[in-house]
Design an enzyme around this catalytic site. Structure first.
Site, PDB file in Angstrom:
ATOM      1  N   MET A  69     -26.162  -3.397  96.959  1.00 48.26           N
ATOM      2  CA  MET A  69     -24.797  -3.882  96.709  1.00 48.26           C
ATOM      3  C   MET A  69     -24.638  -5.252  97.350  1.00 48.26           C
ATOM      4  O   MET A  69     -24.913  -5.421  98.541  1.00 48.26           O
ATOM      5  CB  MET A  69     -23.749  -2.925  97.288  1.00 48.26           C
ATOM      6  CG  MET A  69     -23.568  -1.598  96.575  1.00 48.26           C
ATOM      7  SD  MET A  69     -23.089  -1.638  94.836  1.00 48.26           S
ATOM      8  CE  MET A  69     -21.689  -2.735  94.816  1.00 48.26           C
ATOM      9  N   ASP A  78     -20.415   2.113  85.703  1.00 45.56           N
ATOM     10  CA  ASP A  78     -19.943   2.338  87.073  1.00 45.56           C
ATOM     11  C   ASP A  78     -19.012   3.535  87.135  1.00 45.56           C
ATOM     12  O   ASP A  78     -17.903   3.513  86.594  1.00 45.56           O
ATOM     13  CB  ASP A  78     -19.203   1.094  87.562  1.00 45.56           C
ATOM     14  CG  ASP A  78     -20.157  -0.046  87.868  1.00 45.56           C
ATOM     15  OD1 ASP A  78     -21.076   0.162  88.680  1.00 45.56           O
ATOM     16  OD2 ASP A  78     -19.989  -1.131  87.281  1.00 45.56           O
ATOM     17  N   GLY A 138     -14.713  -4.735  90.415  1.00 52.84           N
ATOM     18  CA  GLY A 138     -15.357  -5.908  89.848  1.00 52.84           C
ATOM     19  C   GLY A 138     -14.658  -7.167  90.330  1.00 52.84           C
ATOM     20  O   GLY A 138     -13.572  -7.111  90.919  1.00 52.84           O
ATOM     21  N   MET A 142     -20.793   6.015  92.161  1.00 44.45           N
ATOM     22  CA  MET A 142     -20.076   5.740  93.415  1.00 44.45           C
ATOM     23  C   MET A 142     -19.160   6.932  93.658  1.00 44.45           C
ATOM     24  O   MET A 142     -17.929   6.846  93.562  1.00 44.45           O
ATOM     25  CB  MET A 142     -19.292   4.423  93.292  1.00 44.45           C
ATOM     26  CG  MET A 142     -20.210   3.209  93.403  1.00 44.45           C
ATOM     27  SD  MET A 142     -19.452   1.718  92.749  1.00 44.45           S
ATOM     28  CE  MET A 142     -19.825   1.913  91.014  1.00 44.45           C
ATOM     29  N   GLY A 198     -16.596  -0.679  94.503  1.00 41.87           N
ATOM     30  CA  GLY A 198     -15.260  -0.209  94.141  1.00 41.87           C
ATOM     31  C   GLY A 198     -14.527  -1.079  93.143  1.00 41.87           C
ATOM     32  O   GLY A 198     -13.682  -0.565  92.412  1.00 41.87           O
ATOM     33  N   HIS A 226     -24.927  -1.197  82.263  1.00 43.23           N
ATOM     34  CA  HIS A 226     -24.615  -0.591  83.562  1.00 43.23           C
ATOM     35  C   HIS A 226     -23.246   0.095  83.498  1.00 43.23           C
ATOM     36  O   HIS A 226     -22.258  -0.506  83.082  1.00 43.23           O
ATOM     37  CB  HIS A 226     -24.611  -1.715  84.598  1.00 43.23           C
ATOM     38  CG  HIS A 226     -24.445  -1.300  86.011  1.00 43.23           C
ATOM     39  ND1 HIS A 226     -25.486  -0.819  86.791  1.00 43.23           N
ATOM     40  CD2 HIS A 226     -23.359  -1.314  86.827  1.00 43.23           C
ATOM     41  CE1 HIS A 226     -25.041  -0.570  88.008  1.00 43.23           C
ATOM     42  NE2 HIS A 226     -23.747  -0.845  88.058  1.00 43.23           N
ATOM     43  N   MET A 253     -16.762   5.990  89.411  1.00 43.46           N
ATOM     44  CA  MET A 253     -16.058   6.041  90.706  1.00 43.46           C
ATOM     45  C   MET A 253     -15.130   7.254  90.722  1.00 43.46           C
ATOM     46  O   MET A 253     -14.483   7.559  89.715  1.00 43.46           O
ATOM     47  CB  MET A 253     -15.232   4.758  90.899  1.00 43.46           C
ATOM     48  CG  MET A 253     -16.055   3.479  90.768  1.00 43.46           C
ATOM     49  SD  MET A 253     -15.085   2.015  91.156  1.00 43.46           S
ATOM     50  CE  MET A 253     -16.198   0.715  90.584  1.00 43.46           C
ATOM     51  N   SER A 309     -22.254  -4.956  83.187  1.00 43.45           N
ATOM     52  CA  SER A 309     -21.484  -3.807  83.671  1.00 43.45           C
ATOM     53  C   SER A 309     -20.207  -3.682  82.853  1.00 43.45           C
ATOM     54  O   SER A 309     -19.364  -4.586  82.857  1.00 43.45           O
ATOM     55  CB  SER A 309     -21.133  -3.989  85.148  1.00 43.45           C
ATOM     56  OG  SER A 309     -20.073  -3.118  85.481  1.00 43.45           O
ATOM     57  N   HIS A 368     -24.426   4.175  87.651  1.00 45.14           N
ATOM     58  CA  HIS A 368     -24.264   3.928  89.091  1.00 45.14           C
ATOM     59  C   HIS A 368     -23.163   4.852  89.605  1.00 45.14           C
ATOM     60  O   HIS A 368     -21.985   4.640  89.317  1.00 45.14           O
ATOM     61  CB  HIS A 368     -23.900   2.438  89.267  1.00 45.14           C
ATOM     62  CG  HIS A 368     -23.648   2.022  90.678  1.00 45.14           C
ATOM     63  ND1 HIS A 368     -23.104   0.794  90.993  1.00 45.14           N
ATOM     64  CD2 HIS A 368     -23.852   2.661  91.869  1.00 45.14           C
ATOM     65  CE1 HIS A 368     -22.996   0.688  92.300  1.00 45.14           C
ATOM     66  NE2 HIS A 368     -23.424   1.808  92.860  1.00 45.14           N
ATOM     67  N   ASP A 426     -26.063  -5.964  92.633  1.00 44.72           N
ATOM     68  CA  ASP A 426     -24.824  -5.574  91.968  1.00 44.72           C
ATOM     69  C   ASP A 426     -23.623  -6.081  92.757  1.00 44.72           C
ATOM     70  O   ASP A 426     -23.380  -5.642  93.881  1.00 44.72           O
ATOM     71  CB  ASP A 426     -24.787  -4.039  91.863  1.00 44.72           C
ATOM     72  CG  ASP A 426     -23.618  -3.530  91.047  1.00 44.72           C
ATOM     73  OD1 ASP A 426     -22.839  -4.340  90.528  1.00 44.72           O
ATOM     74  OD2 ASP A 426     -23.496  -2.291  90.936  1.00 44.72           O
ATOM     75  N   GLY A 427     -22.891  -7.028  92.139  1.00 47.75           N
ATOM     76  CA  GLY A 427     -21.660  -7.520  92.745  1.00 47.75           C
ATOM     77  C   GLY A 427     -21.677  -9.029  92.913  1.00 47.75           C
ATOM     78  O   GLY A 427     -22.552  -9.589  93.589  1.00 47.75           O
ATOM     79  N   GLY A 473     -20.728  -7.983  85.794  1.00 50.58           N
ATOM     80  CA  GLY A 473     -19.552  -7.455  85.111  1.00 50.58           C
ATOM     81  C   GLY A 473     -18.604  -8.556  84.697  1.00 50.58           C
ATOM     82  O   GLY A 473     -18.573  -8.984  83.546  1.00 50.58           O
ATOM     83  N   SER A 474     -17.832  -9.072  85.665  1.00 50.90           N
ATOM     84  CA  SER A 474     -16.803 -10.058  85.317  1.00 50.90           C
ATOM     85  C   SER A 474     -17.402 -11.363  84.812  1.00 50.90           C
ATOM     86  O   SER A 474     -16.806 -12.038  83.971  1.00 50.90           O
ATOM     87  CB  SER A 474     -15.874 -10.311  86.509  1.00 50.90           C
ATOM     88  OG  SER A 474     -16.613 -10.669  87.647  1.00 50.90           O
TER      89      SER A 474
HETATM   90  C1  DX5 Z   1     -18.715  -2.584  91.825  1.00 53.09           C
HETATM   91  C2  DX5 Z   1     -19.646  -2.161  90.725  1.00 53.09           C
HETATM   92  C3  DX5 Z   1     -20.208  -3.285  89.958  1.00 53.09           C
HETATM   93  C4  DX5 Z   1     -19.189  -4.167  89.275  1.00 53.09           C
HETATM   94  C5  DX5 Z   1     -19.674  -5.568  89.462  1.00 53.09           C
HETATM   95  O1  DX5 Z   1     -18.495  -1.571  92.712  1.00 53.09           O
HETATM   96  O2  DX5 Z   1     -20.722  -1.403  91.199  1.00 53.09           O
HETATM   97  O3  DX5 Z   1     -21.200  -2.868  89.025  1.00 53.09           O
HETATM   98  O4  DX5 Z   1     -19.018  -3.925  87.908  1.00 53.09           O
HETATM   99  O5  DX5 Z   1     -18.701  -6.423  89.021  1.00 53.09           O
HETATM  100  P1  DX5 Z   1     -18.832  -7.995  89.175  1.00 53.09           P
HETATM  101  O6  DX5 Z   1     -20.090  -8.416  88.465  1.00 53.09           O
HETATM  102  O7  DX5 Z   1     -17.593  -8.504  88.551  1.00 53.09           O
HETATM  103  O8  DX5 Z   1     -18.922  -8.287  90.650  1.00 53.09           O
HETATM  104 ZN    ZN Z   2     -22.400  -0.974  89.721  1.00 51.16          ZN
END
Ligand code: DX5
Ligand code: ZN
Length: 221
Positions: A143, A40, A150, A76, A148, A38, A42, A13, A74, A177-178, A199-200
């Site tokens: 989720m 994201d 990472g 949101m 919202g 991916h 928002m 992500s 994705h 995801d998350g 992501g992180s």
């Molecule tokens: C959060 C996003 C995720 C986010 C995940 O709302 O939908 O895709 O990037 O981040 P990590 O992997 O750091 O939890």
């Molecule tokens: Zn996501």
């Protein structure tokens, strides 16, 4: 490339990437073997932050195409059906809408398919798996944190939602995801997940390619 393959796939992500050198960061994970990126989106309404729009998808499209990689968007955002055409035109290969974000889910999923993309449905941690089964998406995004941000911790009870989704819709791929890393991904895989957004754990690492490799090893075989 497709999200609907039987092989397990990791989807880095870019939310946690260094945006001053986004192309290099994406090239790193593609080089490491990633074939799903991916994105994201928002809107500051469905979730508090505002992130990126179709121009980021458009900017990454050439890089993704060169590696036969898939751009997984994705949404949101509230009323996601209003944004499908713009993301499809920008180069999205799959588009995910939240069950909680529109009263027009069936319309939204059909619009995504009409634009030539794979159509996904996302569920917040508090939403029961049954909400997805009725709508018949191509894949489900479960989720495993509240959407919202990472860098949040994986919510362990999401494993029950993954299992329930797998029971209700055994043919439908499940994306998680998350809070996904090499410690949480294997549990999700056992529960039935096939696509792992991280992501992180990847872009928060000093070496994103190595971090990608660690998650890939944790779910191989
Ligand atoms: C959060 C996003 C995720 C986010 C995940 O709302 O939908 O895709 O990037 O981040 P990590 O992997 O750091 O939890
Ligand atoms: Zn996501």
């Amino acid at each position: 490339m497709s999200l609907l393959r039987p092989e397990r796939q990791i989807a880095p992500s870019i939310l946690s990437a260094d945006f001053a050198r986004l192309g290099d960061q994406v090239a790193d994970v593609l080089e490491a073997g990633a074939r799903v990126i991916h994105v994201d989106v928002m809107d500051g309404h469905f979730v508090p932050p505002i992130t990126m729009g179709p121009i980021v998808v458009e900017a990454l499209k050439g890089l993704a195409t060169d590696s036969d990689a898939h751009l997984d968007v994705h949404l949101m955002v509230e009323r996601p059906e209003r944004h499908i055409a713009a993301f499809a035109k920008a180069g999205a290969d799959s588009i995910t809408c939240h069950v909680e974000a529109t009263p027009h889910l069936d319309y939204a999923l059909n619009a995504i398919r009409d634009h030539g993309c794979e159509a996904g449905l996302a569920l917040n941690p508090g939403t029961p798996a049954e909400a997805a089964a009725q709508a018949q998406p191509d894949y489900v995004l479960c989720m495993t944190v509240n959407p919202g941000w990472g860098g949040q911790s994986f919510i362990p009870r999401s494993l029950q939602t993954i299992e329930r989704l797998h029971t209700l819709m055994p043919q439908v791929p499940i994306e998680v995801d998350g809070g996904i890393d090499e410690h949480t991904a294997p549990d999700c895989a056992r529960a039935g997940a096939g696509v792992f957004v991280a992501g992180s754990a990847i872009f928060g690492s000093d070496d994103p390619a190595a971090a990608y490799g660690r998650i890939a090893s944790s779910i191989s075989g």
